[in-house]
Design an enzyme around this catalytic site. Structure first.
Site, PDB file in Angstrom:
ATOM      1  CD  GLU A  21      -7.590  -1.622   8.818  1.00  0.00           C
ATOM      2  OE1 GLU A  21      -8.425  -1.253   7.982  1.00  0.00           O
ATOM      3  OE2 GLU A  21      -6.409  -1.908   8.518  1.00  0.00           O
TER       4      GLU A  21
ATOM      5  CB  ILE B 267      -8.960   9.838   4.407  1.00  0.00           C
ATOM      6  CG1 ILE B 267     -10.133   9.940   3.448  1.00  0.00           C
ATOM      7  CG2 ILE B 267      -8.570  11.185   4.989  1.00  0.00           C
ATOM      8  CD1 ILE B 267     -11.240  10.834   3.844  1.00  0.00           C
TER       9      ILE B 267
ATOM     10  CG  ASP C  73      -0.517  -0.630   8.575  1.00  0.00           C
ATOM     11  OD1 ASP C  73      -1.351   0.288   8.485  1.00  0.00           O
ATOM     12  OD2 ASP C  73      -0.486  -1.612   7.818  1.00  0.00           O
TER      13      ASP C  73
ATOM     14  CE  LYS D  41      -5.562  -7.304  -6.629  1.00  0.00           C
ATOM     15  NZ  LYS D  41      -6.954  -7.095  -7.014  1.00  0.00           N
TER      16      LYS D  41
ATOM     17  N   GLY E  22       0.855  -1.197   0.000  1.00  0.00           N
ATOM     18  CA  GLY E  22       0.000   0.000   0.000  1.00  0.00           C
ATOM     19  C   GLY E  22       0.884   1.237   0.000  1.00  0.00           C
TER      20      GLY E  22
ATOM     21  CB  THR F 267       7.480  -4.842   0.122  1.00  0.00           C
ATOM     22  OG1 THR F 267       6.188  -4.307  -0.140  1.00  0.00           O
ATOM     23  CG2 THR F 267       8.431  -4.444  -0.987  1.00  0.00           C
TER      24      THR F 267
ATOM     25  NE  ARG G  87      -2.719   3.075   1.358  1.00  0.00           N
ATOM     26  CZ  ARG G  87      -3.198   1.925   0.856  1.00  0.00           C
ATOM     27  NH1 ARG G  87      -3.507   0.929   1.675  1.00  0.00           N
ATOM     28  NH2 ARG G  87      -3.335   1.761  -0.415  1.00  0.00           N
TER      29      ARG G  87
ATOM     30  N   GLY H 113       6.615  -2.617   3.078  1.00  0.00           N
ATOM     31  CA  GLY H 113       6.346  -3.171   4.406  1.00  0.00           C
ATOM     32  C   GLY H 113       6.771  -4.626   4.492  1.00  0.00           C
ATOM     33  CG  ASP H 114       4.610  -7.565   6.885  1.00  0.00           C
ATOM     34  OD1 ASP H 114       3.833  -6.609   6.966  1.00  0.00           O
ATOM     35  OD2 ASP H 114       4.229  -8.737   6.707  1.00  0.00           O
TER      36      ASP H 114
HETATM   37  O1  F6P Z   1      -0.900  -1.674   5.199  1.00  0.00           O
HETATM   38  C1  F6P Z   1      -1.444  -0.443   4.862  1.00  0.00           C
HETATM   39  C2  F6P Z   1      -2.947  -0.518   4.822  1.00  0.00           C
HETATM   40  O2  F6P Z   1      -3.441   0.781   4.532  1.00  0.00           O
HETATM   41  C3  F6P Z   1      -3.602  -1.088   6.073  1.00  0.00           C
HETATM   42  O3  F6P Z   1      -3.673  -0.172   7.126  1.00  0.00           O
HETATM   43  C4  F6P Z   1      -4.936  -1.512   5.529  1.00  0.00           C
HETATM   44  O4  F6P Z   1      -5.487  -2.562   6.302  1.00  0.00           O
HETATM   45  C5  F6P Z   1      -4.610  -1.978   4.130  1.00  0.00           C
HETATM   46  O5  F6P Z   1      -3.388  -1.371   3.780  1.00  0.00           O
HETATM   47  C6  F6P Z   1      -5.657  -1.628   3.117  1.00  0.00           C
HETATM   48  O6  F6P Z   1      -5.320  -2.191   1.890  1.00  0.00           O
HETATM   49  P1  F6P Z   1      -6.011  -1.801   0.505  1.00  0.00           P
HETATM   50  O7  F6P Z   1      -5.334  -0.532   0.011  1.00  0.00           O
HETATM   51  O8  F6P Z   1      -5.743  -2.972  -0.377  1.00  0.00           O
HETATM   52  O9  F6P Z   1      -7.454  -1.568   0.758  1.00  0.00           O
END
Ligand code: F6P
Length: 383
Positions: A253, A304, A158, A91, A28, A136, A306, A133-134
């Site tokens: 979440e 939002i 995160d 993905k 992400g 990757t 991110r 992140g982990d």
């Molecule tokens: O790891 C970053 C993150 O934004 C998480 O906080 C969240 O659960 C996930 O990615 C959401 O992923 P996507 O962008 O596939 O909806």
């Protein structure tokens, strides 16, 4: 990769000649990715006379051979911008490439490590810098095994990468979440309502905890402390009886009830990490409304937090990390990830942090801070 193979991964290659490197941003996106790309590219070109090749859309571009050379002009003016000029993808991995559905409507997944290796060879890349992140970092395993030197840079909103106290992107995301919670505060107070706000963070509660504390949330729910809905209701009712008719609930979440499960919003079976969390904010709001009989609304901040431009501290952190990644590479310190511990830059083995998550430990000082100002953590431990 087996544990034995992981332990024998070469982390020092003093004779490594680095003339051309590939850079990719995986997982992400988050604020600060462009600042890292800029720091890597400019340091490589100006300081080390190394050519830099940007790989589009993370490992997807590595598989599909979508690579282009980056000049200093390409990275000029991007320091302050959110997102990533390279594109990203959460993905796909070298060993998990979705090619469509079979006759039973099941996803067809292929191992495309060889395509990645072909791209590395075709562009004569001496090493890869992977920013992510982990997940990757986990993706580097087949490449490292095949002898491609990799250096990692830790990113994620995160803040859950093992071995580092901080990842870039987190500071901006908690800043954004805090400002949203601040806004909910004033409207909640006007209407004497409970406002539940769901905040990203996957299985770690760092974002909800930091933004909850920064905004003075009344209740903070994190995955690491399973909540009891009755404790939350008693808490908001007791605030009401003391003249505080509203309450703000910062809800990660990944939060879950004691003895219960996390709520999964969607599953994407084409992805190596199929679970997408979401829905707990609405669930908690419904329960509070039903049991405490207080008007309650919920909000989901979602992506939002991110998006948007990185705050100055994230720009600095990302620049530090990018510069250090190049230093490590040029010194032959490979298959390691840049980390920050106790305010000092360092390194950890990429495969030692891969596929793990750093959650909030029970001795985290911020939990005590929250309790001591009478913030409910979803249990009955508030002082
Ligand atoms: O790891 C970053 C993150 O934004 C998480 O906080 C969240 O659960 C996930 O990615 C959401 O992923 P996507 O962008 O596939 O909806």
């Amino acid at each position: 990769m087996t544990t034995t193979a992981m332990n024998t991964v070469l982390t020092s290659m003093p004779n490594l000649k680095v003339r051309r490197i590939g850079v990719l941003t995986g997982g992400g996106d988050c604020p600060g990715l462009n600042a890292v790309i800029r720091a890597i590219t400019k340091t490589a070109i100006y300081q080390h006379n190394v050519r830099v090749f940007g790989i589009e859309d993370g490992y997807l571009g590595l598989i599909e051979g979508r690579v282009g050379e980056l000049s200093s002009m390409h990275v000029s003016g991007i320091l302050t911008r959110g997102g990533t000029i390279l594109g990203s993808n959460n993905k796909v991995s070298p060993t998990h490439y979705f090619t469509g559905y079979d006759e039973n409507n099941q996803p067809r997944i292929e191992n495309r490590t060889n395509d990645c290796l072909r791209t590395v060879e075709e562009h004569q890349l001496d090493a890869l810098v992977v920013v992510g992140g982990d997940g990757t970092m986990t993706c580097t395993a087949p490449l490292i095994e095949a002898g491609v030197p990799c250096v990692g840079v830790p990113k994620t909103i995160d803040n859950d990468i093992v071995g580092t106290d901080i990842t870039f992107g987190f500071i901006t995301a908690s800043d954004t979440a805090t400002r949203c919670l601040d806004r909910l505060h004033s409207t909640a107070a006007s209407h004497h309502r409970v406002m539940v706000c769901e905040i990203m963070g996957r299985n770690a509660g760092w974002l909800a905890l930091h933004s909850g504390i920064a905004s003075g949330a009344d209740v903070i729910l994190i995955p690491e402390i399973p909540f009891e809905i009755d404790a939350i209701c008693d808490f908001v009712l007791s605030r009401q009886s003391h003249g505080r008719g509203f309450s703000i609930v910062a809800c990660a979440e990944g939060a879950r009830p004691a003895g219960g499960q996390q709520i999964v919003a969607t599953r994407d079976e084409t992805s190596p990490e199929p679970v997408r969390l979401g829905g707990i904010g609405e669930h908690v709001a419904t329960l509070i409304k039903e049991r405490a009989k207080i008007e309650t609304r919920f909000n989901v901040l979602g992506h939002i937090v991110r998006g948007g431009d990185p705050v100055p501290r994230d720009r600095v952190l990302a620049s530090l990390f990018g510069h250090r990644a190049m230093d490590m590479l040029m010194a032959g310190h490979v298959n390691q990830i840049v980390v920050m511990r106790d305010g000092k830059l360092g390194a950890a083995g990429i495969l030692n942090v891969a596929n793990k998550q750093r959650t909030v430990p029970m001795d985290e000082p911020l939990l005590d801070v929250a309790r001591s100002v009478r913030t409910c953590l979803g249990d009955r431990s508030t002082y």
